[in-house]
Write a protein that holds these residues in place. Structure first.
Motif, PDB file in Angstrom:
ATOM      1  N   TYR A  83      10.361   5.677   2.700  1.00 15.84           N
ATOM      2  CA  TYR A  83      10.253   4.384   2.000  1.00 15.84           C
ATOM      3  C   TYR A  83       8.805   3.886   1.960  1.00 15.84           C
ATOM      4  CZ  TYR A  83      11.132  -0.526   0.825  1.00 15.84           C
ATOM      5  OH  TYR A  83      11.114  -1.761   0.231  1.00 15.84           O
ATOM      6  N   GLY A 115       1.047  -2.045   9.690  1.00 17.58           N
ATOM      7  CA  GLY A 115       2.493  -1.969   9.452  1.00 17.58           C
ATOM      8  C   GLY A 115       2.901  -0.618   8.888  1.00 17.58           C
ATOM      9  N   VAL A 135      -7.707  -3.940   7.599  1.00 13.74           N
ATOM     10  CA  VAL A 135      -7.646  -5.292   8.161  1.00 13.74           C
ATOM     11  C   VAL A 135      -6.352  -5.407   8.968  1.00 13.74           C
ATOM     12  CG1 VAL A 135      -7.602  -7.757   7.681  1.00 13.74           C
ATOM     13  CG2 VAL A 135      -8.912  -6.224   6.200  1.00 13.74           C
ATOM     14  N   GLY A 289       3.672   0.481  12.632  1.00 19.33           N
ATOM     15  CA  GLY A 289       4.396   1.607  12.044  1.00 19.33           C
ATOM     16  C   GLY A 289       5.852   1.217  11.834  1.00 19.33           C
TER      17      GLY A 289
HETATM   18  N1  LIG Z   1       6.871  -4.145  -3.669  1.00 18.38           N
HETATM   19  C1  LIG Z   1       7.658  -3.319  -2.992  1.00 18.38           C
HETATM   20  O1  LIG Z   1       8.453  -2.543  -3.551  1.00 18.38           O
HETATM   21  C2  LIG Z   1       7.523  -3.294  -1.514  1.00 18.38           C
HETATM   22  C3  LIG Z   1       8.034  -2.209  -0.771  1.00 18.38           C
HETATM   23  C4  LIG Z   1       7.846  -2.207   0.610  1.00 18.38           C
HETATM   24  C5  LIG Z   1       7.203  -3.266   1.228  1.00 18.38           C
HETATM   25  N2  LIG Z   1       6.764  -4.311   0.466  1.00 18.38           N
HETATM   26  C6  LIG Z   1       6.050  -5.436   1.077  1.00 18.38           C
HETATM   27  O2  LIG Z   1       4.818  -4.934   1.562  1.00 18.38           O
HETATM   28  C7  LIG Z   1       4.447  -5.611   2.736  1.00 18.38           C
HETATM   29  C8  LIG Z   1       4.136  -4.596   3.823  1.00 18.38           C
HETATM   30  O3  LIG Z   1       5.318  -3.889   4.156  1.00 18.38           O
HETATM   31  P1  LIG Z   1       5.421  -3.159   5.560  1.00 18.38           P
HETATM   32  O4  LIG Z   1       6.719  -2.441   5.568  1.00 18.38           O
HETATM   33  O5  LIG Z   1       4.180  -2.376   5.821  1.00 18.38           O
HETATM   34  O6  LIG Z   1       5.479  -4.424   6.567  1.00 18.38           O
HETATM   35  P2  LIG Z   1       5.348  -4.396   8.139  1.00 18.38           P
HETATM   36  O7  LIG Z   1       5.692  -3.032   8.654  1.00 18.38           O
HETATM   37  O8  LIG Z   1       6.097  -5.576   8.655  1.00 18.38           O
HETATM   38  O9  LIG Z   1       3.784  -4.607   8.400  1.00 18.38           O
HETATM   39  C9  LIG Z   1       3.073  -5.770   8.160  1.00 18.38           C
HETATM   40  C10 LIG Z   1       1.828  -5.656   9.046  1.00 18.38           C
HETATM   41  O10 LIG Z   1       0.860  -6.638   8.663  1.00 18.38           O
HETATM   42  C11 LIG Z   1       0.276  -7.213   9.853  1.00 18.38           C
HETATM   43  N3  LIG Z   1      -0.227  -8.518   9.449  1.00 18.38           N
HETATM   44  C12 LIG Z   1       0.431  -9.698   9.395  1.00 18.38           C
HETATM   45  N4  LIG Z   1      -0.387 -10.679   8.905  1.00 18.38           N
HETATM   46  C13 LIG Z   1      -1.575 -10.085   8.640  1.00 18.38           C
HETATM   47  C14 LIG Z   1      -2.817 -10.560   8.093  1.00 18.38           C
HETATM   48  N5  LIG Z   1      -2.976 -11.835   7.721  1.00 18.38           N
HETATM   49  N6  LIG Z   1      -3.812  -9.673   7.938  1.00 18.38           N
HETATM   50  C15 LIG Z   1      -3.659  -8.370   8.273  1.00 18.38           C
HETATM   51  N7  LIG Z   1      -2.522  -7.851   8.804  1.00 18.38           N
HETATM   52  C16 LIG Z   1      -1.491  -8.714   8.975  1.00 18.38           C
HETATM   53  C17 LIG Z   1       1.423  -7.197  10.857  1.00 18.38           C
HETATM   54  O11 LIG Z   1       0.978  -7.155  12.215  1.00 18.38           O
HETATM   55  P3  LIG Z   1       0.460  -8.475  13.012  1.00 18.38           P
HETATM   56  O12 LIG Z   1       1.335  -9.624  12.572  1.00 18.38           O
HETATM   57  O13 LIG Z   1       0.651  -8.143  14.462  1.00 18.38           O
HETATM   58  O14 LIG Z   1      -0.966  -8.618  12.629  1.00 18.38           O
HETATM   59  C18 LIG Z   1       2.123  -5.870  10.530  1.00 18.38           C
HETATM   60  O15 LIG Z   1       1.555  -4.802  11.259  1.00 18.38           O
HETATM   61  C19 LIG Z   1       5.604  -6.551   3.080  1.00 18.38           C
HETATM   62  O16 LIG Z   1       5.285  -7.842   2.611  1.00 18.38           O
HETATM   63  C20 LIG Z   1       6.770  -6.000   2.294  1.00 18.38           C
HETATM   64  O17 LIG Z   1       7.699  -6.998   1.940  1.00 18.38           O
HETATM   65  C21 LIG Z   1       6.893  -4.342  -0.871  1.00 18.38           C
END
Ligand SMILES: NC(=O)c1ccc[n+]([C@@H]2O[C@H](COP(=O)([O-])OP(=O)(O)OC[C@H]3O[C@@H](n4cnc5c(N)ncnc54)[C@H](OP(=O)(O)O)[C@@H]3O)[C@@H](O)[C@H]2O)c1
Length: 299
Positions: A83, A115, A135, A289
Protein backbone atom coordinates in the motif's frame (compact mmCIF):
# COMPACT_ATOMS: atom_id res chain seq x y z
CA UNK A 1 -22.23 4.40 -3.02
CA UNK A 2 -18.61 4.82 -4.12
CA UNK A 3 -17.71 1.43 -2.71
CA UNK A 4 -20.45 -0.48 -4.49
CA UNK A 5 -22.20 1.67 -7.12
CA UNK A 6 -23.63 -1.27 -9.09
CA UNK A 7 -25.56 -2.68 -6.13
CA UNK A 8 -26.73 0.50 -4.48
CA UNK A 9 -30.40 -0.42 -4.81
CA UNK A 10 -30.11 -4.14 -4.04
CA UNK A 11 -30.88 -5.49 -0.60
CA UNK A 12 -28.23 -6.85 1.74
CA UNK A 13 -25.16 -5.16 2.97
CA UNK A 14 -21.42 -5.34 2.67
CA UNK A 15 -21.19 -5.31 6.46
CA UNK A 16 -19.42 -6.64 8.39
CA UNK A 17 -16.72 -4.75 6.53
CA UNK A 18 -13.29 -6.39 6.47
CA UNK A 19 -10.50 -3.87 7.04
CA UNK A 20 -6.89 -4.01 5.77
CA UNK A 21 -5.43 -3.20 2.34
CA UNK A 22 -2.10 -5.07 2.24
CA UNK A 23 -1.74 -8.80 1.80
CA UNK A 24 1.06 -11.30 1.35
CA UNK A 25 0.20 -14.97 1.06
CA UNK A 26 -0.23 -18.06 -1.12
CA UNK A 27 -2.55 -18.43 -4.12
CA UNK A 28 -5.25 -20.96 -3.19
CA UNK A 29 -7.36 -20.95 -6.37
CA UNK A 30 -7.41 -19.06 -9.68
CA UNK A 31 -10.30 -18.01 -11.90
CA UNK A 32 -10.65 -19.78 -15.26
CA UNK A 33 -9.12 -16.88 -17.20
CA UNK A 34 -6.06 -16.57 -14.98
CA UNK A 35 -2.98 -18.17 -16.53
CA UNK A 36 -0.13 -15.99 -15.18
CA UNK A 37 -0.56 -17.18 -11.55
CA UNK A 38 -0.84 -20.74 -10.26
CA UNK A 39 -2.12 -22.17 -6.95
CA UNK A 40 0.74 -22.46 -4.46
CA UNK A 41 2.59 -19.34 -5.66
CA UNK A 42 3.61 -16.69 -3.12
CA UNK A 43 2.09 -13.31 -3.97
CA UNK A 44 1.61 -9.83 -2.50
CA UNK A 45 -0.89 -7.07 -3.22
CA UNK A 46 -2.70 -3.98 -2.04
CA UNK A 47 -6.44 -4.46 -2.53
CA UNK A 48 -8.51 -1.47 -3.78
CA UNK A 49 -10.69 0.27 -1.19
CA UNK A 50 -13.93 -0.68 -2.93
CA UNK A 51 -13.29 -4.39 -2.19
CA UNK A 52 -13.40 -6.23 1.11
CA UNK A 53 -10.10 -5.92 2.96
CA UNK A 54 -7.32 -8.29 3.84
CA UNK A 55 -7.54 -8.97 7.58
CA UNK A 56 -8.83 -12.50 6.98
CA UNK A 57 -7.56 -15.97 6.10
CA UNK A 58 -8.79 -15.73 2.49
CA UNK A 59 -8.69 -12.67 0.23
CA UNK A 60 -10.23 -12.34 -3.24
CA UNK A 61 -8.15 -10.25 -5.66
CA UNK A 62 -8.03 -9.69 -9.41
CA UNK A 63 -5.01 -11.02 -11.27
CA UNK A 64 -3.97 -7.51 -12.30
CA UNK A 65 -3.82 -6.41 -8.64
CA UNK A 66 -1.37 -9.07 -7.44
CA UNK A 67 2.29 -9.72 -8.06
CA UNK A 68 4.85 -12.37 -7.11
CA UNK A 69 6.18 -11.64 -3.63
CA UNK A 70 9.86 -10.61 -3.38
CA UNK A 71 11.79 -13.80 -2.63
CA UNK A 72 14.02 -12.08 -0.10
CA UNK A 73 11.13 -11.20 2.24
CA UNK A 74 8.97 -13.20 4.65
CA UNK A 75 5.20 -12.74 4.32
CA UNK A 76 5.20 -10.51 7.40
CA UNK A 77 7.85 -8.26 5.87
CA UNK A 78 6.23 -8.28 2.42
CA UNK A 79 2.82 -7.30 3.85
CA UNK A 80 4.31 -4.01 5.07
CA UNK A 81 5.08 -2.65 1.61
CA UNK A 82 2.36 -2.81 -1.11
CA UNK A 83 0.00 0.00 0.00
CA UNK A 84 2.69 2.54 0.92
CA UNK A 85 4.84 1.41 -2.01
CA UNK A 86 2.05 1.88 -4.55
CA UNK A 87 1.06 5.22 -3.00
CA UNK A 88 4.62 6.53 -3.22
CA UNK A 89 4.93 5.05 -6.73
CA UNK A 90 1.73 6.82 -7.82
CA UNK A 91 2.96 10.15 -6.38
CA UNK A 92 6.58 10.06 -7.54
CA UNK A 93 6.53 7.90 -10.68
CA UNK A 94 3.05 8.22 -12.17
CA UNK A 95 2.03 11.75 -11.19
CA UNK A 96 5.47 13.27 -10.53
CA UNK A 97 7.24 11.72 -13.54
CA UNK A 98 10.35 10.73 -11.57
CA UNK A 99 12.13 7.57 -12.73
CA UNK A 100 15.42 5.77 -12.59
CA UNK A 101 17.00 7.71 -15.45
CA UNK A 102 15.97 11.29 -14.51
CA UNK A 103 16.60 11.48 -10.76
CA UNK A 104 20.37 11.67 -10.45
CA UNK A 105 20.51 15.49 -10.45
CA UNK A 106 17.26 16.06 -8.55
CA UNK A 107 16.85 17.45 -5.03
CA UNK A 108 13.82 15.85 -3.35
CA UNK A 109 12.18 17.01 -0.10
CA UNK A 110 9.93 14.60 1.84
CA UNK A 111 7.63 15.84 4.63
CA UNK A 112 6.48 13.12 7.05
CA UNK A 113 9.52 11.02 6.16
CA UNK A 114 9.31 8.70 9.17
CA UNK A 115 5.87 7.14 8.41
CA UNK A 116 4.85 4.33 6.09
CA UNK A 117 4.84 6.28 2.81
CA UNK A 118 7.82 8.44 3.81
CA UNK A 119 10.15 5.55 4.67
CA UNK A 120 9.33 3.92 1.33
CA UNK A 121 9.68 7.19 -0.64
CA UNK A 122 13.16 7.89 0.77
CA UNK A 123 14.36 4.46 -0.35
CA UNK A 124 12.76 4.74 -3.80
CA UNK A 125 14.39 8.11 -4.40
CA UNK A 126 17.80 6.86 -3.22
CA UNK A 127 17.44 3.77 -5.44
CA UNK A 128 16.94 6.17 -8.37
CA UNK A 129 19.88 8.37 -7.36
CA UNK A 130 18.16 11.55 -6.10
CA UNK A 131 19.43 13.77 -3.26
CA UNK A 132 16.90 13.38 -0.42
CA UNK A 133 16.08 15.81 2.39
CA UNK A 134 13.78 14.26 5.00
CA UNK A 135 11.58 16.20 7.45
CA UNK A 136 10.72 14.23 10.60
CA UNK A 137 11.05 14.48 14.36
CA UNK A 138 14.42 14.07 16.06
CA UNK A 139 13.84 10.52 17.30
CA UNK A 140 13.40 9.32 13.69
CA UNK A 141 16.67 10.91 12.56
CA UNK A 142 18.70 7.71 12.77
CA UNK A 143 16.02 5.68 10.97
CA UNK A 144 15.71 8.01 7.96
CA UNK A 145 19.49 8.33 7.68
CA UNK A 146 19.81 4.54 7.70
CA UNK A 147 17.29 4.48 4.83
CA UNK A 148 19.55 6.83 2.87
CA UNK A 149 18.35 10.40 3.54
CA UNK A 150 21.20 12.81 2.75
CA UNK A 151 19.93 15.61 4.95
CA UNK A 152 17.47 15.48 7.86
CA UNK A 153 15.44 18.38 9.27
CA UNK A 154 13.83 18.07 12.71
CA UNK A 155 10.45 19.80 12.44
CA UNK A 156 10.21 20.09 16.20
CA UNK A 157 13.51 21.99 16.57
CA UNK A 158 12.55 25.60 15.97
CA UNK A 159 11.25 27.10 12.75
CA UNK A 160 11.19 24.34 10.11
CA UNK A 161 10.45 26.85 7.35
CA UNK A 162 13.61 28.85 8.14
CA UNK A 163 15.69 25.66 8.43
CA UNK A 164 14.53 24.58 4.96
CA UNK A 165 14.91 28.05 3.43
CA UNK A 166 18.61 27.93 4.35
CA UNK A 167 19.04 24.93 1.98
CA UNK A 168 19.30 25.07 -1.85
CA UNK A 169 15.93 24.98 -3.65
CA UNK A 170 14.28 21.64 -4.48
CA UNK A 171 13.07 19.97 -7.70
CA UNK A 172 10.38 17.87 -6.07
CA UNK A 173 8.40 17.91 -2.80
CA UNK A 174 6.33 15.01 -1.46
CA UNK A 175 3.90 16.26 1.19
CA UNK A 176 2.62 13.54 3.55
CA UNK A 177 1.46 16.11 6.11
CA UNK A 178 -0.80 18.65 4.38
CA UNK A 179 -2.45 21.42 6.39
CA UNK A 180 -0.50 24.64 6.73
CA UNK A 181 2.67 23.05 5.23
CA UNK A 182 1.41 23.55 1.70
CA UNK A 183 0.84 27.27 2.31
CA UNK A 184 4.58 27.96 2.56
CA UNK A 185 6.47 24.86 1.35
CA UNK A 186 5.93 25.42 -2.43
CA UNK A 187 8.29 28.45 -2.07
CA UNK A 188 11.10 25.95 -1.53
CA UNK A 189 10.85 24.72 -5.13
CA UNK A 190 12.90 25.98 -8.09
CA UNK A 191 10.70 28.24 -10.26
CA UNK A 192 10.04 27.76 -13.98
CA UNK A 193 12.08 24.56 -14.17
CA UNK A 194 9.37 21.88 -14.07
CA UNK A 195 9.61 21.50 -10.27
CA UNK A 196 6.64 19.68 -8.73
CA UNK A 197 4.77 19.70 -5.41
CA UNK A 198 2.76 16.54 -4.77
CA UNK A 199 0.36 16.26 -1.85
CA UNK A 200 -1.05 12.96 -0.61
CA UNK A 201 -3.32 14.75 1.84
CA UNK A 202 -6.38 15.75 -0.17
CA UNK A 203 -9.90 16.89 0.82
CA UNK A 204 -11.48 14.30 -1.54
CA UNK A 205 -13.01 11.96 1.07
CA UNK A 206 -13.89 14.77 3.47
CA UNK A 207 -15.72 16.64 0.69
CA UNK A 208 -17.64 13.53 -0.40
CA UNK A 209 -18.62 12.76 3.21
CA UNK A 210 -19.68 16.35 3.82
CA UNK A 211 -21.39 17.24 0.54
CA UNK A 212 -22.36 13.89 -1.01
CA UNK A 213 -20.84 12.21 -4.05
CA UNK A 214 -21.73 14.67 -6.83
CA UNK A 215 -21.17 17.96 -4.96
CA UNK A 216 -18.18 16.54 -3.11
CA UNK A 217 -16.46 15.54 -6.35
CA UNK A 218 -17.34 18.86 -7.94
CA UNK A 219 -15.95 20.79 -4.97
CA UNK A 220 -12.78 18.65 -5.05
CA UNK A 221 -12.35 19.28 -8.79
CA UNK A 222 -12.74 23.03 -8.30
CA UNK A 223 -10.20 23.03 -5.43
CA UNK A 224 -7.50 21.10 -7.31
CA UNK A 225 -8.05 23.18 -10.46
CA UNK A 226 -7.74 26.45 -8.53
CA UNK A 227 -4.60 25.32 -6.70
CA UNK A 228 -2.95 23.96 -9.85
CA UNK A 229 -3.53 27.23 -11.73
CA UNK A 230 -2.40 29.39 -8.79
CA UNK A 231 0.91 27.49 -8.52
CA UNK A 232 1.41 27.31 -12.28
CA UNK A 233 1.34 31.13 -12.36
CA UNK A 234 4.20 31.02 -9.83
CA UNK A 235 6.21 28.65 -12.03
CA UNK A 236 5.66 25.32 -10.28
CA UNK A 237 3.45 22.27 -10.80
CA UNK A 238 1.02 21.38 -8.00
CA UNK A 239 -0.66 17.94 -7.99
CA UNK A 240 -2.52 15.48 -5.78
CA UNK A 241 -1.75 11.77 -5.86
CA UNK A 242 -3.73 8.71 -4.80
CA UNK A 243 -2.95 5.08 -4.04
CA UNK A 244 -3.38 3.00 -7.21
CA UNK A 245 -3.67 -0.80 -6.99
CA UNK A 246 -1.40 -2.44 -9.59
CA UNK A 247 0.29 -5.83 -9.92
CA UNK A 248 2.70 -4.61 -12.65
CA UNK A 249 3.95 -1.71 -10.46
CA UNK A 250 4.40 -4.16 -7.59
CA UNK A 251 6.53 -6.31 -9.94
CA UNK A 252 8.85 -3.30 -10.37
CA UNK A 253 8.92 -2.70 -6.61
CA UNK A 254 9.67 -6.41 -6.00
CA UNK A 255 12.71 -6.13 -8.29
CA UNK A 256 14.02 -3.19 -6.22
CA UNK A 257 13.38 -5.13 -3.00
CA UNK A 258 15.17 -8.28 -4.19
CA UNK A 259 18.07 -6.09 -5.37
CA UNK A 260 18.42 -4.89 -1.75
CA UNK A 261 17.48 -1.30 -2.65
CA UNK A 262 14.23 -1.16 -0.67
CA UNK A 263 13.79 -2.69 2.79
CA UNK A 264 10.61 -3.10 4.81
CA UNK A 265 10.34 -0.79 7.81
CA UNK A 266 8.16 -2.46 10.43
CA UNK A 267 7.11 -0.56 13.51
CA UNK A 268 5.27 -3.42 15.23
CA UNK A 269 3.68 -6.81 14.42
CA UNK A 270 0.38 -7.89 16.02
CA UNK A 271 -1.47 -11.22 15.92
CA UNK A 272 -4.99 -11.41 14.47
CA UNK A 273 -6.45 -11.49 18.00
CA UNK A 274 -4.75 -8.16 18.65
CA UNK A 275 -6.27 -6.27 15.69
CA UNK A 276 -8.13 -3.74 17.92
CA UNK A 277 -4.87 -3.03 19.75
CA UNK A 278 -3.09 -2.56 16.41
CA UNK A 279 -5.68 -0.02 15.22
CA UNK A 280 -5.40 1.82 18.52
CA UNK A 281 -1.64 2.05 17.99
CA UNK A 282 -2.07 3.35 14.42
CA UNK A 283 -4.62 5.93 15.58
CA UNK A 284 -2.17 7.26 18.14
CA UNK A 285 0.12 8.32 15.25
CA UNK A 286 3.91 8.73 15.39
CA UNK A 287 4.38 5.73 13.11
CA UNK A 288 7.90 4.61 12.33
CA UNK A 289 7.18 2.58 9.20
CA UNK A 290 4.28 0.12 9.20
CA UNK A 291 2.14 -1.86 11.61
CA UNK A 292 1.56 -5.44 10.39
CA UNK A 293 -1.06 -8.04 11.34
CA UNK A 294 0.06 -11.66 11.19
CA UNK A 295 -3.21 -13.46 10.46
CA UNK A 296 -1.90 -17.04 10.45
CA UNK A 297 0.94 -16.73 12.98
CA UNK A 298 3.34 -18.13 10.37
CA UNK A 299 6.23 -16.01 9.06
N1 LIG B 1 -3.82 10.00 -1.29
C1 LIG B 1 -3.76 8.71 -0.99
O1 LIG B 1 -4.21 7.83 -1.73
C2 LIG B 1 -3.05 8.33 0.26
C3 LIG B 1 -2.62 7.00 0.45
C4 LIG B 1 -1.92 6.70 1.62
C5 LIG B 1 -1.70 7.68 2.58
N2 LIG B 1 -2.17 8.94 2.36
C6 LIG B 1 -1.93 10.01 3.32
O2 LIG B 1 -0.53 10.26 3.33
C7 LIG B 1 -0.11 10.62 4.62
C8 LIG B 1 1.06 9.75 5.03
O3 LIG B 1 0.63 8.40 5.14
P1 LIG B 1 1.46 7.38 6.02
O4 LIG B 1 0.81 6.06 5.87
O5 LIG B 1 2.92 7.50 5.70
O6 LIG B 1 1.20 7.96 7.51
P2 LIG B 1 1.94 7.55 8.84
O7 LIG B 1 2.55 6.19 8.68
O8 LIG B 1 0.99 7.79 9.96
O9 LIG B 1 3.16 8.58 8.95
C9 LIG B 1 3.04 9.94 9.20
C10 LIG B 1 4.41 10.36 9.73
O10 LIG B 1 4.53 11.78 9.73
C11 LIG B 1 5.18 12.20 10.96
N3 LIG B 1 4.76 13.58 11.16
C12 LIG B 1 3.65 14.05 11.78
N4 LIG B 1 3.61 15.42 11.71
C13 LIG B 1 4.72 15.80 11.03
C14 LIG B 1 5.23 17.07 10.61
N5 LIG B 1 4.58 18.21 10.87
N6 LIG B 1 6.37 17.09 9.90
C15 LIG B 1 7.03 15.94 9.59
N7 LIG B 1 6.61 14.70 9.96
C16 LIG B 1 5.46 14.65 10.67
C17 LIG B 1 4.69 11.18 11.98
O11 LIG B 1 5.60 11.01 13.07
P3 LIG B 1 5.67 12.05 14.33
O12 LIG B 1 4.26 12.48 14.62
O13 LIG B 1 6.27 11.25 15.45
O14 LIG B 1 6.56 13.15 13.86
C18 LIG B 1 4.67 9.88 11.16
O15 LIG B 1 5.93 9.23 11.20
C19 LIG B 1 -1.33 10.49 5.53
O16 LIG B 1 -1.90 11.77 5.70
C20 LIG B 1 -2.28 9.61 4.75
O17 LIG B 1 -3.63 9.87 5.05
C21 LIG B 1 -2.82 9.28 1.23
Amino acid sequence: MKRDPLHIKSSGSEFPLTLGRDVSGIVMECGLDVSYFKPGEEVWAAIPPWKQGTLSEFVAASANEISRKPQSLSHTEAASLPYVGLTAWSAMRQVGGLKEDNCSNKRVLIFGASGGVGTFAIQLMKAWGAHVTAVCSQDANELVQRLGADSVIDYKAGNVKEQLKALPLFDFILDNIGGSTEEWAPELLKKWSGATYISLVTPFLVNVDRLGVADGMLQTGVTIGRKAVKHLCKGIHYRWAFFTPSGPYLDEIATLVDAGKIHPVIDQVFSFAEVPKAFQKVEEGHARGKTVINVTNKK
